[in-house]
Structures are given as structure tokens and as C-alpha cells.
Write a protein that holds these residues in place. Structure first.
Motif, short mmCIF file in Angstrom:
data_model
loop_
_atom_site.label_atom_id
_atom_site.label_comp_id
_atom_site.label_asym_id
_atom_site.label_seq_id
_atom_site.Cartn_x
_atom_site.Cartn_y
_atom_site.Cartn_z
N TYR A 1 -1.88 -2.94 -9.98
CA TYR A 1 -2.19 -1.51 -9.49
C TYR A 1 -3.35 -1.50 -8.96
N THR B 1 -3.01 3.95 -5.02
CA THR B 1 -2.79 3.53 -3.93
C THR B 1 -2.27 2.51 -3.49
N ASP C 1 1.61 7.67 -8.40
CA ASP C 1 0.69 9.36 -9.02
C ASP C 1 1.58 9.51 -9.76
N ASP D 1 -6.81 4.27 -7.34
CA ASP D 1 -7.17 5.57 -6.55
C ASP D 1 -9.20 5.31 -5.91
N PRO E 1 1.01 5.21 -2.52
CA PRO E 1 1.03 5.86 -3.46
C PRO E 1 1.93 6.00 -4.82
N HIS F 1 -2.38 5.96 -11.85
CA HIS F 1 -2.15 7.03 -10.25
C HIS F 1 -3.15 6.07 -9.67
N ARG G 1 9.38 1.34 -1.93
CA ARG G 1 9.40 3.16 -1.72
C ARG G 1 10.23 3.86 -2.61
N THR H 1 5.42 11.02 -8.16
CA THR H 1 5.74 9.98 -7.11
C THR H 1 5.73 10.49 -5.69
N ASP I 1 0.45 -1.25 -0.03
CA ASP I 1 -0.25 -0.08 0.21
C ASP I 1 0.44 1.66 0.09
#
Length: 381
Positions: free
Chosen positions: A324, A344, A302, A327, A300, A342, A362, A377, A298
Motif C-alpha cells: 500500500y 492513499t 484509513d 500518506d 484512500p 493509513h 472501493r 475507510t 488510488d
């Protein structure tokens, strides 16, 4: 004395009924045909002897009399000819023809019943042979399995045959509607196995009878051993289900090409093992935590291009991105390479002994974003 004679009469009556019920109709039809042919030949010769007609007219008279058509253009005029017609045609020929018609109808009905009950030997070539049916909800599982096989273009018309005792009264309508056939029997019976001709099959699937019982592997092992004595491994692809993972290598050593776990809620695993050998191994890992498996992170994301994201994770040796979460919370699987992600979260195929932490994923995403001028991101958790 009277009771003894009555018992003998009853015994003979029972034997007669048994003979009538279980006689070989096909053999009797052949015998009656020979008798009918003999009577027709005898009558034709008799008419030639007694009547002043040619060979073709004698044959025509015999056929029109035997079939009771009776056009009247020819008939026996002499006493000898009439006696021959009465004895050979009226007394014997027509009676035999009626019995022949009755037996032929019985033969067709018996043949159809034997097909329904799985007692018929099918002449099949390059077919898909499925041995055994699951102990629980076997009919439903087989219906889904056959339907998914038919939905595969390369297997839309392949003959499918089951060797099982699971359908003593015939296959369900849905299975028959998809062109499946069956032979009632068990693979541990050498005669039953020989009747389905596994050596002529293109694919053979051995299902575990009870996917809850590890002792089912004993029956599977015996079946596979017998099976490999019939098939040419270079020609026939053999897929085997194994309940206990400890037995997987033993089944491979016997000659099975694919050994998979029985997952009754997902017959597609069997289909993939047939259609695309090797894919089933990857799919199995999706259902277990052993070896490579899928993991959700989990985090984010973008604006990253999907191709860059996948390549970046692989180059960092962190795994393979499969999907993935957008949103709206929907999972998007295997999007086009130019898709801007895009969402989460990510679903990644990782190794069990090298499962990366969320922090490591990450960091990798941040590095990918730094190399992509169009991505924004968020490095947060």
C-alpha cells in the motif's frame, strides 16, 4: 642453392621455437624425474661397488652430491667412485635437476595461465553451471548474478563455473573474488560441454546470448537438447532463458524445469529460479501485463488491519494485496498482518482477464470496514 639452404635453416628454426613454446611441460617433467631417479640409482650402485660404505651412506652421498649440499662427511675416495660421481652427478644429475626445477616453474606458470584463460579442466561436484554470457554488458551482468547468488545463504559456498567464450583473457576480478571459475568454450561443441561435466552439476543455467534476438532461441534449443543428454533431470535443476514466448513449451518438452524471459536489468529472476523454483513465474508477471500482474488503485484507506484487507480482497476474488502507499507517498510492501493501513492507494496482484475496476475495489474496502469497528475507510475516489 644458398637461399634454399637458408630457407631450410629458417624452417627448422621456426619448428624448434614452436616446439619450445608448445611442448607438454607436464610430460617432460615426468620424463626428467625418471631420468633423475635412474641417475641417482646408478650413482648409488656405483658408489657401493667402488667405495667401502654401506647402502644408507651411499644413498646419503648421492643425495648430498646431487643437491650440491656437500656436507663432506662422505666422499668418493677411489678413482672409479670419482669418475662415477663426475659423470653421473656433475655432468648429468645436477644438470637434469636444474632443468627439472626450471621446467617445474614453467609448468606452474603455464598451469596458472591456462586456468586464467579458461583452458583448465576443473574437478567440480554439485556445482552451479552457467552456460553462455549475455552479448551486451555480459561481465557486469555476471558480476551482479554471482554476487546475488552468494548473498543467498544456501549458495554462499556453492562452486560456480561458466562455460562461455565471453572472457578470452580471464574472468573479471570481481567474479574471481566471488569464487567463480570458467571454461572457455561453447555448449554446441560436444567436447567443450563434456569438459564442464554437466552431469555432476546440481544446477544448470542456460542464458540467452542475445535477449533482443528471437533467433537466439535456436542456439538455446540446441544447447538444451545437448545438455539433457548429459544430466539426470531428477538430480540436476535446469533453468533456461527464452526470448520468444512461443518457444517456451518446446523448451519445457526438452526437459527444462524453469523457462524464463531474459530480463537483464534483474538477475534476481535467475537466482529465484535456482533457489526457489516456481517463484520466478510470479516475478515474471510483475514485469509484464500478461497473465497475473500488479495493478495500482488510488483509493484512500484509513485504519483497516492489513490481514483483514488481504483476506477481504481474496474472499471477494478481486486479487491479492501486495503493498500500500502511505500518506507520505512511500510504498510499504508486505507489512505485518496487524498493521493498521493509513494510506492513499493499494497495489494488488490481479488477473488480466478479470481485472477489477476501482469502484469494485472501493466497494470491497467499504464492506471490510463495515465489519471492522476500528476502521474508518473513506469510500471516496
Amino acid at each position: 642453392m644458398f637461399q634454399l639452404r637458408l630457407k631450410r635453416l629458417r624452417r627448422r628454426s621456426h619448428q624448434r621455437i614452436a616446439r619450445e613454446l608448445y611442448f607438454d611441460i607436464g610430460a617432460r617433467v615426468r620424463r626428467l624425474l625418471l631420468v633423475l631417479l635412474g641417475v641417482a640409482i646408478a650413482h648409488t650402485l656405483a658408489v657401493l661397488w667402488f667405495e667401502d660404505i654401506g647402502v644408507s651412506d651411499a644413498i646419503w652421498l648421492t643425495l648430498t652430491t646431487l643437491t650440491t649440499v656437500g656436507y663432506g662427511d662422505f666422499s668418493a675416495a677411489t678413482v672409479g667412485g670419482r669418475i662415477a660421481t663426475t659423470v653421473l652427478m656433475y655432468a648429468i644429475g645436477i644438470t637434469v635437476l636444474a632443468q627439472l626445477a626450471s621446467d617445474y616453474i614453467d609448468y606452474r606458470l603455464q598451469r596458472r595461465q591456462r586456468m586464467i584463460e579458461g583452458k583448465w579442466d576443473w574437478d567440480m561436484q554439485d556445482h552451479l553451471l552457467v552456460i553462455n554470457t549475455p552479448k551486451f554488458n555480459g561481465a557486469h551482468y555476471c558480476e551482479i548474478l554471482v554476487r546475488q547468488i552468494r548473498e543467498t545463504p544456501a549458495f554462499a559456498d556453492v562452486p560456480i563455473q561458466f562455460l562461455t567464450t565471453g572472457f578470452p583473457h580471464g574472468l573479471p576480478d570481481d567474479l574471481r573474488a566471488h569464487g567463480a571459475l570458467h571454461r572457455h568454450g561453447e555448449a554446441d561443441n560436444a567436447d567443450d560441454l563434456a569438459r564442464v561435466e554437466p552431469e555432476r552439476a546440481r544446477h544448470v543455467v542456460v542464458l540467452a546470448h542475445d535477449h533482443y534476438d528471437r533467433h537466439a532461441d535456436s542456439l538455446t534449443f540446441d544447447t538444451t537438447h545437448r545438455l539433457m543428454q548429459h544430466v539426470d533431470r531428477s538430480r540436476t535443476h535446469v533453468v533456461v532463458e527464452c526470448v520468444n514466448d512461443a518457444n517456451r513449451q518446446r523448451l519445457r518438452d526438452l526437459g527444462a524445469h524453469s523457462v524464463i524471459r531474459p530480463i537483464r536489468a534483474y538477475p534476481e529472476l535467475i537466482v529465484r529460479a535456482i533457489v526457489s523454483p516456481g517463484v520466478e513465474t510470479m516475478m515474471e508477471n510483475l514485469f509484464t501485463h500478461h497473465g497475473d500482474h500488479s495493478q495500482r488503485y488510488d483509493l484512500p484507506v484509513d485504519g483497516l488491519r492489513w490481514a483483514d484487507l488481504v483476506a477481504g480482497l481474496i474472499q471477494a476474488d478481486l486479487g491479492t494485496a501486495l503493498a500500500y502507499t502511505d500518506d507520505a507517498g512511500e510504498v510499504v510492501c508486505n507489512p505485518p498482518s496487524e498493521t493498521r493501513v493509513h494510506g492513499t492507494g493499494l497495489i494488488v496482484m490481479v488477473r488480466a482477464n478479470q481485472e477489477p475496476t476501482p469502484a469494485r475495489i472501493r466497494e470491497c474496502l467499504a464492506a471490510i470496514a463495515a465489519q471492522s469497528p476500528h476502521a474508518t475507510t473513506a469510500p471516496g475516489s
